[in-house]
Scaffold this active site. Structure first.
Site, PDB file in Angstrom:
ATOM      1  N   GLU A 178      69.119 100.505  46.954  1.00 39.89           N
ATOM      2  CA  GLU A 178      69.913 100.668  45.837  1.00 39.89           C
ATOM      3  C   GLU A 178      70.873 101.925  46.056  1.00 39.89           C
ATOM      4  OE1 GLU A 178      70.679 102.665  41.629  1.00 39.89           O
ATOM      5  OE2 GLU A 178      69.826 103.458  43.723  1.00 39.89           O
ATOM      6  N   ASP A 221      64.076 102.305  48.273  1.00 42.18           N
ATOM      7  CA  ASP A 221      64.755 103.303  49.108  1.00 42.18           C
ATOM      8  C   ASP A 221      65.086 104.585  48.319  1.00 42.18           C
ATOM      9  OD1 ASP A 221      66.749 101.885  47.252  1.00 42.18           O
ATOM     10  OD2 ASP A 221      68.241 103.066  48.582  1.00 42.18           O
TER      11      ASP A 221
HETATM   12 ZN   LIG Z   1      67.328 105.306  41.474  1.00 46.06          ZN
END
Ligand SMILES: [Zn+2]
Length: 410
Positions: free
Chosen positions: A178, A83
Site C-alpha cells: 500500500e 507493508d
Molecule cells: Zn496505511
C-alpha cells in the site's frame, strides 16, 4: 467489549516482523519479506476457524467468516495492508506500552531524544488515561498498518467465537505494497465477492474517511538552445534556468507546505537537466475535480507565458491521471457510509468524517467496483519515530468492525 490483551499480543507479533515495501522494486509484492507476514496471517486465520483461507501468488491473503443468519445479507469486506512505509526503518521494531497515560511527556527514547507530548502532537490529547504504544526511538512503529491487521484478526476471532451475533458473509483481505501505491493492483475484486468493504488504516479514534485527493502527475519538458556564452545574447535558451523560472512562478500559497484540509496544491518533485534539455516533474492534488482541472489550467497559463518569454525554447506540458476521489463512487452507495457512521456511534464515539490528503487502497478499490471507505485504527504520526497507537482506540476500532458486521445484517 475488551479485546486489548489479544489486540496487543497480535500487534506486537506483527510489528516485530520487518515488512517494509520498496518503491523501486520491479517485483510484486515489492519485497519478499512481506510474504513472511502473509504466511503467518494465513496460518492464523485457519487457526481461528476462518474459511476459504487463501494466500495467492501476489501475496494477497483472503478468507471468509460464514454468515450466522439465513437469507440475503450482502457480503462485506474488511481490509488492511501488511507493508510499512519506506520512509523510516522498520527493522528490529521494539514496541513498548505506556500504560494509562496521564498526560505529559511520553519518553519514546531519551537517548535518541524522541519525546512525544501534546505540544508536538495535539491529537494525543484525546487519549488521556489510555494505553499508548510506541516504538523505541530508532524505528517507526508500523501501527500503519499492523494495527489494522490486529484489529481485523482479533474481531474475526471474536465473531467466530460468538456465533450468536447476527451477520452476513464477511470477507477478509490482507494486502501488500500500500505504501508504494501498488496495493490493490492485482486484487481480484470479483472473486473477493464483497458488495462493499472498509479499510482499517490509520487515524485517531472516531475518524472515518470517504474522500481522498484527486491526483495527477505533471511533466514539463524544456528543449533549450545551446550557444557559447560569449555570443549568447538573443541566441541562447537555457533549459535548466527556464525550468527553475517556471517552478518559481507557481503561487506560493498553492504548495503542500502552505496548505491543509481541503486546499489543493502543486508540488514540484524533481528538476533535472542542463542547457539543452531540462525536465520538471511534479504532482497535482485537490479533492474537487473541477478545482484540480482549474489548477492545471493555471499552470498551463504560466507555461504559455514562458513560451512567449523564451521563444527560442520549446516547452511541453503533460498531465497524467494517477487516482481519483472515491467520494464519487462511495456517495453513490449511501448505505455504505450510513452503516459505518451508525457502527461508530454504537461504539460510543462521535464520527469525524475527514478528507484524506492522499490516496488510499480504498480509493482504487472503489473505482474497481468495490466502494471502500476507511475506518480509524486509533493512532497517529505514521511513517516515523514518533508514531503511536492507542490500545483503547484499537479496541474501539474492533468494536466498530463487529458493529458493522451486525449492522449490515439488519
Ligand atoms: Zn496505511
Amino acid at each position: 467489549m475488551d479485546l486489548k490483551a489479544p489486540l496487543y499480543k497480535r500487534f506486537e507479533k506483527y510489528a516485530k516482523l520487518d515488512t517494509q515495501s520498496d518503491g523501486d522494486s520491479k517485483t510484486f509484492p515489492s519485497t519478499a519479506k512481506q510474504l513472511v507476514l502473509a504466511r503467518l496471517l494465513a496460518a492464523e486465520l485457519k487457526a481461528i476457524g476462518a474459511k476459504k483461507v487463501k494466500l495467492d501468488k501476489f501475496g494477497y491473503v483472503t478468507a471468509e467468516i460464514p454468515a450466522t443468519v439465513k437469507g440475503r445479507v450482502p457480503a462485506i469486506g474488511f481490509l488492511a495492508h501488511m507493508d510499512t512505509s519506506p520512509d523510516a526503518s522498520g527493522k528490529n521494531v521494539r514496541p513498548q506500552v505506556h500504560r494509562k497515560w496521564k498526560g505529559g511527556d511520553i519518553v519514546i527514547s531519551r537517548r535518541h531524544g524522541v519525546i512525544l507530548n501534546t505540544r508536538n502532537c495535539p491529537e494525543l490529547a484525546a487519549c488521556r488515561g489510555e494505553d499508548i504504544v510506541t516504538a523505541s526511538g530508532d524505528t517507526l512503529l508500523g501501527a500503519d498498518n499492523k494495527a489494522g491487521l490486529a484489529i481485523i484478526m482479533t474481531a474475526a476471532e471474536y465473531l467466530l467465537k460468538h456465533k450468536e451475533i447476527p451477520h452476513g458473509p464477511l470477507k477478509i483481505g490482507f494486502t501488500p505494497d500500500e505504501e508504494v501505491g501498488q496495493g490493490v493492483k492485482h486484487f481480484d475484486v470479483k472473486s473477493f465477492g464483497a458488495s462493499a468493504a472498509y479499510t482499517f488504516d490509520g487515524d485517531v479514534a472516531g475518524a472515518v474517511e470517504q474522500e481522498n485527493f484527486n491526483a495527477d502527475g505533471l511533466k514539463i519538458t524544456i528543449t533549450g538552445k545551446s550557444v557559447h556564452p560569449g555570443t549568447a545574447k538573443n541566441a541562447l535558451a537555457n533549459a535548466a534556468r527556464i525550468a527553475a523560472d517556471i517552478a518559481a512562478s507557481w503561487p506560493e500559497n498553492l504548495l503542500p507546505e502552505t496548505t491543509e484540509k481541503r486546499e489543493g496544491f502543486v508540488m514540484f518533485t524533481d528538476i533535472s537537466g542542463g542547457i539543452e534539455k531540462a525536465e520538471l516533474s511534479g504532482i497535482v492534488r485537490e479533492h474537487d475535480l473541477k478545482k484540480l482541472k482549474a489548477m492545471e489550467r493555471q499552470l498551463a497559463a504560466i507555461v504559455a507565458a514562458k513560451r512567449l518569454k523564451y521563444p527560442l525554447a520549446r516547452i511541453e506540458l503533460a498531465f497524467r491521471e494517477q487516482y481519483r476521489n472515491m467520494n464519487a463512487i462511495v456517495s453513490g452507495r449511501p448505505e455504505v457510509m450510513k452503516k459505518l457512521l451508525a457502527a461508530v456511534r454504537a461504539a460510543g464515539l462521535e464520527p469525524h468524517v475527514k478528507p484524506v490528503r492522499g490516496g488510499t487502497d480504498g480509493a482504487r478499490l472503489s473505482f474497481m467496483g468495490l466502494p471502500t471507505p476507511n475506518v480509524f485504527t486509533g493512532g497517529y504520526n505514521y511513517h516515523g519515530r514518533y508514531e503511536w497507537v492507542s490500545l483503547d482506540g484499537m479496541n474501539k476500532s474492533a468494536e466498530v468492525l463487529v458493529n458493522l458486521a451486525r449492522g449490515w445484517a439488519e
